[in-house]
Design a protein around this motif. Sequence first.
Motif, mmCIF file in Angstrom:
data_model
loop_
_atom_site.group_PDB
_atom_site.id
_atom_site.type_symbol
_atom_site.label_atom_id
_atom_site.label_comp_id
_atom_site.label_asym_id
_atom_site.label_seq_id
_atom_site.Cartn_x
_atom_site.Cartn_y
_atom_site.Cartn_z
ATOM 1 N N ILE A 192 -4.512 32.887 -17.806
ATOM 2 C CA ILE A 192 -5.317 32.796 -19.020
ATOM 3 C C ILE A 192 -5.605 34.205 -19.523
ATOM 4 C CG2 ILE A 192 -7.503 32.002 -20.012
ATOM 5 C CD1 ILE A 192 -7.592 29.841 -17.869
ATOM 6 N N PHE A 193 -5.298 34.442 -20.788
ATOM 7 C CA PHE A 193 -5.519 35.753 -21.380
ATOM 8 C C PHE A 193 -6.522 35.642 -22.526
ATOM 9 C CE2 PHE A 193 -1.350 36.142 -19.438
ATOM 10 C CZ PHE A 193 -1.409 37.401 -18.842
ATOM 11 N N SER A 194 -7.286 36.704 -22.712
ATOM 12 C CA SER A 194 -8.230 36.770 -23.813
ATOM 13 C C SER A 194 -7.853 37.922 -24.740
ATOM 14 C CB SER A 194 -9.653 36.996 -23.296
ATOM 15 O OG SER A 194 -10.545 37.232 -24.369
ATOM 16 N N ALA A 213 -13.608 33.057 -23.383
ATOM 17 C CA ALA A 213 -12.395 33.104 -22.558
ATOM 18 C C ALA A 213 -12.749 33.322 -21.091
ATOM 19 C CB ALA A 213 -11.472 34.211 -23.047
ATOM 20 N N GLU A 214 -13.692 34.206 -20.848
ATOM 21 C CA GLU A 214 -14.114 34.474 -19.465
ATOM 22 C C GLU A 214 -14.747 33.237 -18.838
ATOM 23 O OE1 GLU A 214 -16.773 37.754 -16.955
ATOM 24 O OE2 GLU A 214 -16.368 38.042 -19.095
ATOM 25 N N ALA A 270 -11.990 30.737 -17.980
ATOM 26 C CA ALA A 270 -11.287 31.137 -16.759
ATOM 27 C C ALA A 270 -12.136 30.832 -15.525
ATOM 28 C CB ALA A 270 -10.951 32.621 -16.818
ATOM 29 N N GLU A 284 -9.015 34.032 -12.675
ATOM 30 C CA GLU A 284 -9.522 35.195 -13.388
ATOM 31 C C GLU A 284 -8.688 35.413 -14.639
ATOM 32 O OE1 GLU A 284 -9.520 38.554 -10.796
ATOM 33 O OE2 GLU A 284 -11.076 37.750 -9.463
ATOM 34 N N LEU A 285 -9.286 36.080 -15.614
ATOM 35 C CA LEU A 285 -8.548 36.394 -16.829
ATOM 36 C C LEU A 285 -7.365 37.303 -16.512
ATOM 37 C CD1 LEU A 285 -11.278 37.067 -19.556
ATOM 38 C CD2 LEU A 285 -9.680 35.148 -19.455
#
Length: 318
Positions: free
Chosen positions: A12-14, A22-23, A26, A32-33
């Motif tokens: 997962i990316f922000s 986003a955090e 995750a 974790e991001l």
Amino acid sequence: MSIEYQNEELKIFSLSSNPSLAEAIAKHTGTELGKCSVKTFSDGEIQINIEESIRGCDTYIVQSTCDPADQHIMELLIMLDALKRASAKTINVVIPYYGYARQDRKTKSREPITAKLIADLIQKAGASRVMSLDIHAPQTQGFFDVPVDQLTGFFIQASYFSKKNLEDIVVVAPDHGSVKRARQFAERLHAPIAILDRRGPRNSSPTEVNVVGDIEGKTAILIDDIVDTGRRVSTGAQALMDNGAKEVYATCTHPVLSGIARQNIDQSPLKELVVTDTIPIPEEKLSDKITQLSVAPLFSDAILRVHNQEPVSPLFED
């Protein structure tokens, strides 16, 4: 049924629009991001670098296309290209707030359908799936040729109001186009509905607001998908109070809150405006009347269901 994170092939990316959401997504997902950086050169050009291997991974990008919408869209497109060139297995775009969705059709000659243009750009850049929440025009799903999961914040908002134990509730649609949403919300709260009949231009204060339905002595809950300048919700709340409502609450999914929105909300008779965190609210736009609910658990559940190849349909059944 509880969904659990099963392997390390999920990333997962922000980007920069909503890193706190986003955090939280995750965290709820149990990972974790992903590591990436977003830089802007002095001339405004955007540079993105993915700082870990994603070869063969199922990747998810969390990015609301909120203000500044054009910058956030460009970040998303560049990130999609980077993931595609880095050999990601799937590239899933999580767009909590889909900007430009209000431009979903031609209403006058020589007018673009910008919601379709944005969908084309996202697909062309490499998206293999799209997730969003309460898109302003549901038919926008048809602009994509890849799977689209349009989630709803409906149950989160209904649960919040259910726990408040309000009495004599009536759910109010702010205009005729919002009746379906109001009826669904009212069914969850076992309440009747009313409708605001507005006369006058849509983009200015209405010349007349009539209330269709019984609101005398009742607790009214205005429901909409977006609160932008706050004009509709504030004039609606005033009309309800003028017609005998005991008190007025409002709820929406996307707190755009542009311009003088905070002033309109603060000066209105609204008791509380309940929103979600699809769009981050900067401190200068926060009001004591605003309550923000998190949609992170909803998105994390959807991501895990897709990743584990399990049905997403239970999320539409509360």
